[in-house]
Enzyme design. Sequence first.
Site, PDB file in Angstrom:
ATOM      1  N   ARG A 190      -7.805  -7.928  -2.592  1.00 38.08           N
ATOM      2  CA  ARG A 190      -7.772  -6.485  -2.888  1.00 38.08           C
ATOM      3  C   ARG A 190      -7.722  -6.197  -4.391  1.00 38.08           C
ATOM      4  O   ARG A 190      -7.118  -5.209  -4.823  1.00 38.08           O
ATOM      5  CB  ARG A 190      -6.589  -5.792  -2.182  1.00 38.08           C
ATOM      6  CG  ARG A 190      -6.616  -5.893  -0.680  1.00 38.08           C
ATOM      7  CD  ARG A 190      -7.798  -5.141  -0.059  1.00 38.08           C
ATOM      8  NE  ARG A 190      -7.839  -5.360   1.364  1.00 38.08           N
ATOM      9  CZ  ARG A 190      -8.573  -6.320   1.960  1.00 38.08           C
ATOM     10  NH1 ARG A 190      -9.355  -7.113   1.256  1.00 38.08           N
ATOM     11  NH2 ARG A 190      -8.544  -6.460   3.261  1.00 38.08           N
ATOM     12  N   SER A 210      -4.680   0.750   5.698  1.00 39.99           N
ATOM     13  CA  SER A 210      -3.394   0.114   5.365  1.00 39.99           C
ATOM     14  C   SER A 210      -2.814   0.750   4.108  1.00 39.99           C
ATOM     15  O   SER A 210      -3.506   0.859   3.092  1.00 39.99           O
ATOM     16  CB  SER A 210      -3.597  -1.368   5.090  1.00 39.99           C
ATOM     17  OG  SER A 210      -4.102  -1.983   6.245  1.00 39.99           O
ATOM     18  N   GLU A 244      -1.629  -0.251  -1.418  1.00 39.75           N
ATOM     19  CA  GLU A 244      -3.084  -0.418  -1.529  1.00 39.75           C
ATOM     20  C   GLU A 244      -3.691   0.968  -1.805  1.00 39.75           C
ATOM     21  O   GLU A 244      -4.623   1.125  -2.577  1.00 39.75           O
ATOM     22  CB  GLU A 244      -3.619  -0.986  -0.205  1.00 39.75           C
ATOM     23  CG  GLU A 244      -5.110  -1.201  -0.220  1.00 39.75           C
ATOM     24  CD  GLU A 244      -5.607  -1.916   1.036  1.00 39.75           C
ATOM     25  OE1 GLU A 244      -4.885  -2.767   1.593  1.00 39.75           O
ATOM     26  OE2 GLU A 244      -6.726  -1.596   1.460  1.00 39.75           O
TER      27      GLU A 244
END
Length: 319
Positions: free
Chosen positions: A177, A227, A302
């Site tokens: 990520r 998420s 995130e």
Amino acid sequence: MTKIENVAKLLGAKNVGTVLTDELLAKHSTWKIGGQADIFVIPAGSQGVNYTLQVAREQSLPVVIIGGGSNLLFDDSGVRGIVIKIDAGLSYIEIDDNRIKAGAGVWVPCLARTAGKAGLSGLEHIIGIPGSLGGLLFMNGGSQRKNIGECVSIVRVMDRKGKQYEFSRQECEFAYRKSVFQEKDFIILEAELECPSGEPAAIRREMLSILQSRSNKFPRKLPNCGSVFVSDPAMYKSFGPPGKVIEDCMLKGAAVGDAEVSRQHANFIVNMGKATSSDVMELIDMVRRKVHQQTSCWFRCEVRYVSTAGEIKPLHRFL
Ligand SMILES: Cc1cc2nc3c(=O)[nH]c(=O)nc-3n(C[C@H](O)[C@H](O)[C@H](O)COP(=O)(O)OP(=O)(O)OC[C@H]3O[C@@H](n4cnc5c(N)ncnc54)[C@H](O)[C@@H]3O)c2cc1C
């Protein structure tokens, strides 16, 4: 004429693409949250991006770059500046042998399907990600323990002064990520991907099976942003993935206003109807604090927050 009307007129005269004023950002966020952007531009191409940046510099206005808005929390007060949405004007897919050249505005599931039909594999895992290719590259998103960076050979970007650059996969510094684009101020314009050959019917089956398993696991009907927290390897080893940690802290169903920790998957926060940006921020703050009490670890987000002044960072950095 107000300054905003004047800027909209300048942009219109330069044919940058679609130019809207006082556009509700909730319409461009999968959370369905966010106030108005003074100016909202959907560029018709890279020249439209360049002209918009030029006008923003001349008028000293902040510029926010977005794709599908599937990883963003906009403030209820919106953005006092220009929001550029990289969308249909940079949405093309060209396939030559095992190489795919695609614009940053391409819708990710469409890219996966087009590649699969052409007998190119490696993108099956992105079939259920509701964002643009630019956002996916920026986040180095993916699923099934894979990420888009694995297929990238080149990413082409523009800096805020309109100069264009090419980044090789190594230069993109892809990690879980993460990409170099989170640290540098570039607008992603397009990418070239290298994909191994595969059998279209088998690729299709794999994509359908991924979609099926996602629809069983993740909330589908209520607005959300995927998420909320990043899975941290050290924390994972001791306590498991974020969803399990949150569930173990008895936070499934915890709510602030209309923002609720999903009862289906605890790493998702759903908008039950009229959630505000402060509801979501308060709930995230509460979850982080409770998890820290239980584990001594702090979750990182995130999801990214877009401030009224046009700053974008992972949401926990604003708490
Ligand atoms: C239901 C659901 C499921 C999800 N599942 C997954 C999943 O399985 N895996 C996963 O990784 N993610 C998942 N996500 C999160 C999200 O879809 C991804 O992070 C996606 O890649 C974000 O793309 P976007 O175009 O929506 O970016 P946005 O949310 O619009 O923007 C995200 C960031 O990228 C930047 N950005 C966007 N486009 C550009 C550009 N062209 N140039 C420079 N910067 C840019 C923005 O400034 C922002 O900082 C999910 C989200 C939802 C709502």
